[in-house]
Design an enzyme around this catalytic site. Structure first.
Site, mmCIF file in Angstrom:
data_model
loop_
_atom_site.group_PDB
_atom_site.id
_atom_site.type_symbol
_atom_site.label_atom_id
_atom_site.label_comp_id
_atom_site.label_asym_id
_atom_site.label_seq_id
_atom_site.Cartn_x
_atom_site.Cartn_y
_atom_site.Cartn_z
ATOM 1 N N LYS A 167 3.501 12.121 6.047
ATOM 2 C CA LYS A 167 2.841 12.934 7.065
ATOM 3 C C LYS A 167 2.686 12.204 8.402
ATOM 4 C CE LYS A 167 -0.580 15.580 5.398
ATOM 5 N NZ LYS A 167 -0.003 16.929 5.288
ATOM 6 N N SER A 234 -7.437 20.442 -1.062
ATOM 7 C CA SER A 234 -7.917 21.641 -1.744
ATOM 8 C C SER A 234 -8.073 22.825 -0.804
ATOM 9 C CB SER A 234 -9.265 21.350 -2.409
ATOM 10 O OG SER A 234 -10.283 21.227 -1.427
ATOM 11 N N GLU A 255 -1.132 21.860 3.127
ATOM 12 C CA GLU A 255 -0.439 21.962 1.842
ATOM 13 C C GLU A 255 -1.505 21.868 0.773
ATOM 14 O OE1 GLU A 255 0.461 21.004 -1.582
ATOM 15 O OE2 GLU A 255 1.264 19.120 -0.800
ATOM 16 N N CYS A 288 1.098 18.320 -7.301
ATOM 17 C CA CYS A 288 0.905 19.659 -6.732
ATOM 18 C C CYS A 288 2.037 20.616 -7.090
ATOM 19 C CB CYS A 288 0.737 19.574 -5.217
ATOM 20 S SG CYS A 288 2.150 18.846 -4.350
ATOM 21 N N GLU A 462 6.360 21.183 6.541
ATOM 22 C CA GLU A 462 6.651 19.799 6.848
ATOM 23 C C GLU A 462 8.108 19.539 6.469
ATOM 24 O OE1 GLU A 462 3.705 17.609 4.703
ATOM 25 O OE2 GLU A 462 2.132 18.096 6.127
#
Length: 488
Positions: A167, A234, A255, A288, A462
Site C-alpha cells: 500500500k 474491518s 479493502e 481475506c 489497488e
C-alpha cells in the site's frame, strides 16, 4: 527515545518514526507472541492526537521537495529500500513470525520477498509511465499525474509487512509522502521497516510510521492535511474512516475482507479442488481472500468430502518456527474467542459441525480446522466473515443454483471456481461477483492487475496503474494547436 528491544535476536525500536527520527510516547501498549502467549515481546509507544499532528506536520513539510523530484530519482530511492529488504529478509521474517505467528518459512520465502517486489514494481511502473496524449477539436491534450500530498496508510494485523509495502509503495512512487499506521496487534515489522527507511537515505518526513489504536487513527483520518487514505481492515472501522474522509472530501480506498465461495463443479479435478479447499486453513484462515464457503455440486459430494478430509487430516498445528507446521496460531486470544463464538452459535442453531469445532490445547491460540454444514444459507457462519480456520460446506444441483449460492452474501472480494469445461469457466467466471475470480487455481497475483472488492468487501482498486492513479491528482492539459512555438 526509549531503549531498543531484542526480538528473536533482532534489535527493534518500540517508538514511532516521524521526520526521520524515533519519537516516544509516555503511554504504551504491549504486544505478545501468539504461539507463546506468556512471552511478552515489547511495550510499544501508544500514539495520540499530538503524535498524529507531529506525523502530519512532518509529511506535509517533506511533500514539496519529494513531489518535485523527477520520477527516476524517486524510483531510485524505492529500489534502494527494496535492496535493504532483501538483505534483511530473515530479520524481518523473524520479527513478524514472533509478532503475528505467520509461519517463518512462508515469511522468508514468500511474504517478505514480496515486500521488496512491491517497491520495485511500483518504482518501475511509475518510471515507465507514458502520459496519454491525443488531439481533439483543435487542441493537443495530455493527462498529467500530479502528486496529491500526504497519504495515510492503515494496515491490518495479518501479513502486516507485505500489506504495508503493497500500500505504501504506490503512494511513494506517485510522489506523495506517507504516514503508515500498522495494526496494534502486530506493529513490530513496521518498526524494522522504519530502520530500513532511515538506512536507505530517504529524506526525513517522506515516510513516517506511527503506532496505536482508535485515538491516533481518528486524529489522522480527520486531519484535512491528509490528501489520500488507503485502509485495509474491518467494515465497522471503514465506516468511521469513510465518514471522516467525506468530511474533508478526501479520496478513500477500503479493502474490507470477504466471504468468498470455492465453487466445485462435477466436471472438475475433484482431488485438486479438495486439496485447494483444505489449503484454505493456511494461516489459520486469517486470509481475506480465502475461499471459506465450499460449494460443491451434489453429484460429487461424497467424493469431494473424502478427498477433503484426506488433505485436512494432513495439517499440523504447532509452533510457527517448525517447518512441519501448516496451521499457525491465531493472532490474539480476543480473536480466538470471537471465532469460537461463531462455532458455538452455529452448533446451537442446529448447523452440523462436520469436523473440528473446538480449541486445540486449552488456553492456547489455536482452533482445530473446522468444517460446518449449515442448515440454511441464512446461517450466520455463511453470511458473516469469521476470519479463522472455519469453512462452510454446501451443495447445489444446477449451475444456476451454484452461482446463486456463490453470490448470496454481501461480500465480493474474490471467488474460486473448479471446472474442466472452458465454456463454463468463462461463463461462471463472469457471473461470480468478486474483484478477483480464479479458475482452477488460487492466490496467483499479477501486481499490475486491479485488486479490490465488491459490496461490503470494499471500494476502490489497488494494484498497478490503478493505485498510482488513486494516489495522484489527474490533470488534463489542453493547448490550442498552432498557438505556441518551441522557444527552447
Amino acid at each position: 527515545m526509549r531503549d531498543r528491544i531484542d526480538i528473536g535476536g533482532v534489535s527493534v525500536s518500540p517508538d514511532h518514526f516521524i521526520g526521520g527520527k524515533r519519537v516516544s510516547s509516555p503511554r504504551t501498549f504491549e504486544t505478545r507472541c501468539p504461539f507463546d502467549w506468556d512471552r511478552k515481546l515489547a511495550d510499544i509507544s501508544l500514539g495520540d492526537a499530538d503524535t498524529a499532528n507531529q506525523a502530519v506536520e512532518a509529511a506535509t513539510k517533506a511533500f514539496p521537495a519529494w513531489a518535485a523530484l523527477c520520477q527516476a530519482e524517486r524510483s531510485a530511492h524505492l529500489h534502494r529500500l527494496a535492496d535493504l529488504i532483501e538483505e534483511r529478509k530473515n530479520d524481518i521474517a523473524m520479527v513478524e513470525c514472533l509478532d503475528m505467528a505467520m509461519l517463518l518459512e512462508s515469511l522468508q520465502l514468500r511474504l517478505v520477498p514480496r515486500g521488496a517486489l512491491n517497491f520495485r514494481n511500483y518504482a518501475d511502473l511509475a518510471a515507465e509511465h507514458e502520459e496519454r496524449v491525443w488531439s481533439s477539436k483543435g487542441t493537443a491534450n495530455r493527462v498529467i499525474r500530479m502528486p496529491a500530498g500526504p497519504a495515510l496508510i492503515i494496515t491490518p494485523w495479518n501479513a502486516p509487512f507485505m500489506l504495508s509495502t503493497w500500500k505504501c509503495a504506490p503512494a511513494l512512487a506517485a510522489g506523495n509522502t506517507v504516514i503508515l499506521k500498522p495494526a496494534d496487534w502486530s506493529p513490530l515489522s513496521a518498526s524494522v521497516l522504519a530502520d530500513l527507511i532511515a538506512e536507505s537515505g530517504m529524506p526525513p518526513g517522506v515516510f513516517n510510521i506511527v503506532q496505536g489504536g482508535a485515538e491516533i487513527g481518528n486524529a489522522l483520518t480527520s486531519d484535512p492535511r491528509i490528501k489520500r487514505i488507503s485502509f485495509t481492515g474491518s467494515v465497522p472501522t471503514a465506516r468511521i474512516i469513510g465518514r471522516n474522509a467525506a468530511e474533508n472530501i478526501v479520496p478513500f480506498t477500503a479493502e474490507l475482507g470477504g466471504k468468498s465461495a470455492l465453487l466445485v463443479f462435477e466436471d472438475a479435478d475433484i482431488d485438486a479442488a479438495a486439496k485447494k479447499a483444505a489449503g484454505q486453513y493456511d494461516d489459520s484462515g486469517q486470509v481475506c481472500m480465502a475461499g471459506s464457503r465450499i460449494i460443491v455440486q451434489e453429484s460429487v459430494r461424497e467424493k469431494f468430502l473424502e478427498r477433503f478430509h484426506h488433505y485436512a487430516d494432513q495439517h499440523v498445528l504447532g509452533d510457527s518456527f517448525d517447518s512441519a507446521t501448516t496451521v499457525s496460531a491465531m493472532i490474539h486470544p480476543i480473536h480466538v474467542e470471537r471465532v469460537l463464538g461463531f462455532i458455538e452459535r452455529a452448533r446451537a442453531a442446529g448447523d452440523t459441525i462436520v469436523r473440528g469445532g473446538k480449541r486445540w490445547k486449552e488456553g492456547q491460540n489455536w482452533i482445530e480446522p473446522t468444517l460446518i454444514e449449515p442448515k440454511s444459507n441464512d446461517s450466520e457462519v455463511v453470511q458473516s466473515e469469521i476470519f479463522g480456520p472455519v469453512l462452510t460446506f454446501q451443495t447445489f444441483a444446477t449451475e444456476d443454483e451454484g452461482v446463486a449460492l456463490a453470490n448470496s452474501t454481501a461480500y465480493g472480494l474474490s471467488g474460486i471456481i473448479y471446472t474442466g469445461d472452458a465454456a463454463r469457466a468463462e461463463r461462471v467466471g463472469r457471473q461470480v461477483r468478486g474483484g478477483t475470480v480464479w479458475v482452477n487455481t488460487f492466490l496467483v497475483r499479477d501486481l499490475t492487475a486491479p485488486f479490490g472488492g465488491i459490496g461490503i468487501s470494499g471500494i476502490g482498486r489497488e494494484g498497478g496503474d490503478y493505485a498510482l492513479d488513486f494516489h495522484s491528482d489527474l490533470k488534463t492539459l489542453q493547448i490550442l494547436e498552432g498557438s505556441v512555438r518551441d522557444c527552447s
